[in-house]
Design a protein around this motif. Structure first.
Motif, mmCIF file in Angstrom:
data_model
loop_
_atom_site.group_PDB
_atom_site.id
_atom_site.type_symbol
_atom_site.label_atom_id
_atom_site.label_comp_id
_atom_site.label_asym_id
_atom_site.label_seq_id
_atom_site.Cartn_x
_atom_site.Cartn_y
_atom_site.Cartn_z
ATOM 1 N N VAL A 131 0.790 -1.229 -0.120
ATOM 2 C CA VAL A 131 -0.185 -0.110 0.132
ATOM 3 C C VAL A 131 0.824 1.338 -0.001
ATOM 4 C CG1 VAL A 131 -1.716 1.376 1.427
ATOM 5 C CG2 VAL A 131 -1.821 -1.110 1.004
ATOM 6 N N SER A 132 1.935 1.131 0.778
ATOM 7 C CA SER A 132 2.967 2.498 0.965
ATOM 8 C C SER A 132 3.551 2.557 -0.330
ATOM 9 C CB SER A 132 3.742 1.998 2.101
ATOM 10 O OG SER A 132 4.494 3.436 2.099
ATOM 11 N N LYS A 133 4.087 1.406 -0.822
ATOM 12 C CA LYS A 133 4.712 1.504 -2.334
ATOM 13 C C LYS A 133 3.819 2.293 -3.245
ATOM 14 C CE LYS A 133 7.098 -1.051 -5.541
ATOM 15 N NZ LYS A 133 7.495 -2.724 -6.085
ATOM 16 N N THR A 134 2.710 1.750 -3.463
ATOM 17 C CA THR A 134 1.687 2.350 -4.260
ATOM 18 C C THR A 134 1.329 3.809 -4.149
ATOM 19 O OG1 THR A 134 0.483 0.076 -4.409
ATOM 20 C CG2 THR A 134 -0.672 2.012 -5.342
ATOM 21 N N LEU A 135 1.271 4.238 -2.763
ATOM 22 C CA LEU A 135 0.905 5.473 -2.587
ATOM 23 C C LEU A 135 1.931 6.442 -2.928
ATOM 24 C CD1 LEU A 135 -0.819 5.319 0.972
ATOM 25 C CD2 LEU A 135 -1.809 6.117 -1.095
ATOM 26 N N TRP A 136 3.296 6.170 -2.677
ATOM 27 C CA TRP A 136 4.611 6.644 -3.368
ATOM 28 C C TRP A 136 4.616 6.883 -4.855
ATOM 29 C CZ3 TRP A 136 7.454 10.090 -0.708
ATOM 30 C CH2 TRP A 136 7.542 9.785 0.611
ATOM 31 N N ILE A 137 4.286 5.862 -5.452
ATOM 32 C CA ILE A 137 4.256 6.070 -6.891
ATOM 33 C C ILE A 137 3.004 6.919 -7.164
ATOM 34 C CG2 ILE A 137 3.819 4.811 -9.094
ATOM 35 C CD1 ILE A 137 4.883 2.238 -7.642
ATOM 36 N N ILE A 138 1.978 6.748 -6.892
ATOM 37 C CA ILE A 138 0.857 7.721 -7.267
ATOM 38 C C ILE A 138 1.221 9.126 -6.756
ATOM 39 C CG2 ILE A 138 -1.599 7.959 -6.871
ATOM 40 C CD1 ILE A 138 -1.892 5.135 -6.751
ATOM 41 N N LEU A 139 1.803 9.487 -5.829
ATOM 42 C CA LEU A 139 2.149 10.594 -5.267
ATOM 43 C C LEU A 139 2.909 11.302 -6.284
ATOM 44 C CD1 LEU A 139 2.563 12.946 -2.787
ATOM 45 C CD2 LEU A 139 4.465 11.720 -2.042
ATOM 46 N N PHE A 140 4.092 10.784 -6.744
ATOM 47 C CA PHE A 140 4.728 11.497 -7.751
ATOM 48 C C PHE A 140 4.080 11.835 -9.138
ATOM 49 C CE2 PHE A 140 8.240 9.730 -4.963
ATOM 50 C CZ PHE A 140 8.890 10.906 -4.593
ATOM 51 N N ALA A 141 3.113 10.769 -9.545
ATOM 52 C CA ALA A 141 2.136 11.173 -10.441
ATOM 53 C C ALA A 141 1.243 12.247 -10.385
ATOM 54 C CB ALA A 141 1.720 9.689 -10.922
ATOM 55 N N ASN A 142 0.637 12.287 -9.012
ATOM 56 C CA ASN A 142 -0.050 13.457 -9.050
ATOM 57 C C ASN A 142 0.275 14.681 -9.019
ATOM 58 O OD1 ASN A 142 -2.843 11.966 -8.996
ATOM 59 N ND2 ASN A 142 -2.437 11.208 -6.687
ATOM 60 N N PHE A 143 1.721 14.835 -8.361
ATOM 61 C CA PHE A 143 2.274 16.251 -8.268
ATOM 62 C C PHE A 143 2.831 16.536 -9.642
ATOM 63 C CE2 PHE A 143 3.672 16.088 -3.694
ATOM 64 C CZ PHE A 143 2.330 16.625 -3.192
ATOM 65 N N LEU A 144 3.292 15.558 -10.485
ATOM 66 C CA LEU A 144 3.570 15.748 -11.944
ATOM 67 C C LEU A 144 2.356 16.431 -12.690
ATOM 68 C CD1 LEU A 144 5.439 15.906 -14.277
ATOM 69 C CD2 LEU A 144 5.037 13.614 -14.623
ATOM 70 N N VAL A 145 1.126 15.733 -12.401
ATOM 71 C CA VAL A 145 0.102 16.292 -13.400
ATOM 72 C C VAL A 145 -0.504 17.644 -12.781
ATOM 73 C CG1 VAL A 145 -2.358 15.965 -13.171
ATOM 74 C CG2 VAL A 145 -0.874 14.053 -13.635
ATOM 75 N N ALA A 146 -0.178 17.804 -11.401
ATOM 76 C CA ALA A 146 -0.662 19.256 -10.856
ATOM 77 C C ALA A 146 0.183 20.240 -11.271
ATOM 78 C CB ALA A 146 -0.653 18.803 -9.193
ATOM 79 N N ILE A 147 1.434 20.136 -11.353
ATOM 80 C CA ILE A 147 2.472 21.261 -11.904
ATOM 81 C C ILE A 147 2.056 21.583 -13.128
ATOM 82 C CG2 ILE A 147 4.729 21.668 -12.303
ATOM 83 C CD1 ILE A 147 5.462 19.826 -9.867
ATOM 84 N N VAL A 148 2.021 20.560 -14.078
ATOM 85 C CA VAL A 148 1.614 20.620 -15.513
ATOM 86 C C VAL A 148 0.464 21.610 -15.621
ATOM 87 C CG1 VAL A 148 0.861 19.671 -17.635
ATOM 88 C CG2 VAL A 148 2.712 18.584 -16.367
ATOM 89 N N LYS A 149 -0.444 21.151 -15.008
ATOM 90 C CA LYS A 149 -2.080 21.758 -14.951
ATOM 91 C C LYS A 149 -1.871 23.539 -14.429
ATOM 92 C CE LYS A 149 -5.072 17.743 -14.925
ATOM 93 N NZ LYS A 149 -6.008 17.148 -14.049
ATOM 94 N N ILE A 150 -1.324 23.316 -13.323
ATOM 95 C CA ILE A 150 -1.178 24.839 -12.874
ATOM 96 C C ILE A 150 -0.380 25.726 -13.947
ATOM 97 C CG2 ILE A 150 -0.347 26.209 -10.736
ATOM 98 C CD1 ILE A 150 -1.349 23.659 -9.236
ATOM 99 N N LEU A 151 0.798 25.233 -14.258
ATOM 100 C CA LEU A 151 1.611 26.026 -15.014
ATOM 101 C C LEU A 151 0.854 26.449 -16.367
ATOM 102 C CD1 LEU A 151 5.267 24.342 -14.663
ATOM 103 C CD2 LEU A 151 4.579 26.641 -13.751
ATOM 104 N N VAL A 152 0.020 25.587 -16.894
ATOM 105 C CA VAL A 152 -0.291 25.820 -18.381
ATOM 106 C C VAL A 152 -1.749 26.620 -18.004
ATOM 107 C CG1 VAL A 152 -1.749 24.928 -20.043
ATOM 108 C CG2 VAL A 152 0.378 23.567 -19.360
ATOM 109 N N GLY A 153 -2.272 26.427 -16.724
ATOM 110 C CA GLY A 153 -3.538 27.104 -16.309
ATOM 111 C C GLY A 153 -3.129 28.784 -16.295
#
Length: 291
Positions: free
Chosen positions: A8-30
């Motif tokens: 569970v912890s390993k999955t959360l770490w992977i998804i954490l980096f994916a979500n932050f990457l998506v968030a940064i791209v959206k906010i910058l482009v926005g």
């Protein structure tokens, strides 16, 4: 930390980096195109990442072994993390609504380019992969935090589709008022996810009935040794289901026989109802002529 919590912890770490990457791209482009809905969607994705951090903290506590003060373990910390995520989403949705109102009365000209649309499509694909992975892992590992967070991420998919529709519509000549309206829709999806997470987590925390009593009785009816059963109660910690009941047995039944019987019943219920069941039985003597 056992293997289940490690996964569970390993999955959360992977998804954490994916979500932050998506968030940064959206906010910058926005910010580049001055889109309130795209920025709101970016903060929604950022909230996905923040919820992963809350989940990691919850898993850290939930994985602690039982002790004298906590004989049932610490598993409900995972559910507390889910409630924290729910509260955080309510707060973020409030901020998005306020920002949308400002944009509604003070509309901003959007600078939409093909790059912004491509960015949304790419982040949308990432979100679909993330939500699918997280939900499958949550079901496999019986993790409330992964399932709750996947519900949150899944709502982000529909939100991104709405934002994509908004950007395309404005680029085709529709009025900019669509942008703040889309932000309200974004907030609505976030609130919906928050409510669903709150309800699913609170049900376990307040010890809502975890098993269908009819299914329990159906298994018990197969045992001729049981003359009657009452006070059937069940509750869950998220990882385990505790079932306690009162059983009427022949008064001359030995302790060993009754002990073997309850273990047999427990295995039967694990096979036919849920493999997380643990039974605590109170035996009472049955007298045929007793009213």
């Amino acid at each position: 930390m056992d293997n289940n919590y490690k996964e569970v912890s390993k999955t959360l770490w992977i998804i954490l980096f994916a979500n932050f990457l998506v968030a940064i791209v959206k906010i910058l482009v926005g910010n580049i195109v001055m889109s309130a809905s795209l920025i709101a969607d970016g903060f929604h994705s950022f909230a996905d990442g923040s919820s992963n951090i809350a989940g990691l903290i919850g898993i850290k506590f939930a994985s602690k072994p039982t002790d004298k003060e906590h004989p049932y373990g610490y598993e409900k910390f995972e559910l507390l993390s889910s409630l924290f995520i729910s509260g955080m989403l309510f707060f973020i949705s409030g901020n998005i609504v306020m920002d949308a109102f400002k944009k509604l009365f003070n509309p901003t000209e959007l600078n939409i380019s093909s790059y912004s649309i491509i960015a949304i499509i790419l982040t949308l694909i990432i979100n679909i992969i993330v939500a699918s992975l997280e939900y499958k892992k949550g079901k496999k590992l019986n993790s409330n935090i992964l399932i709750s967070d996947s519900m949150h991420t899944k709502s982000d998919i529909f939100v991104s589709l709405g934002v994509l529709f908004t950007l395309i519509s404005i680029s085709l000549g529709l009025p900019n008022i669509i942008d703040p309206i889309a932000s309200f829709i974004v907030a609505g999806f976030i609130i919906k996810a928050a409510i669903e997470i709150f309800i699913s987590s609170s049900r376990v925390l307040v010890d809502k009935k975890a098993l269908d009593t009819r299914k329990v009785r159906k298994v018990l009816d197969e045992y001729l040794e049981i003359k009657g059963v009452h006070n059937i109660r069940s509750r869950s910690t998220g990882k385990k289901i505790f079932l306690d009941l009162h059983m009427l047995l022949a008064p001359d039944m030995t302790i060993k026989t009754s002990h073997d019987l309850i273990h047999k019943i427990e295995e039967d219920m694990k096979e036919n109802i849920d493999d997380k069941i643990q039974i605590i039985a109170h035996f009472e003597p049955y007298y045929k002529d007793k009213k």
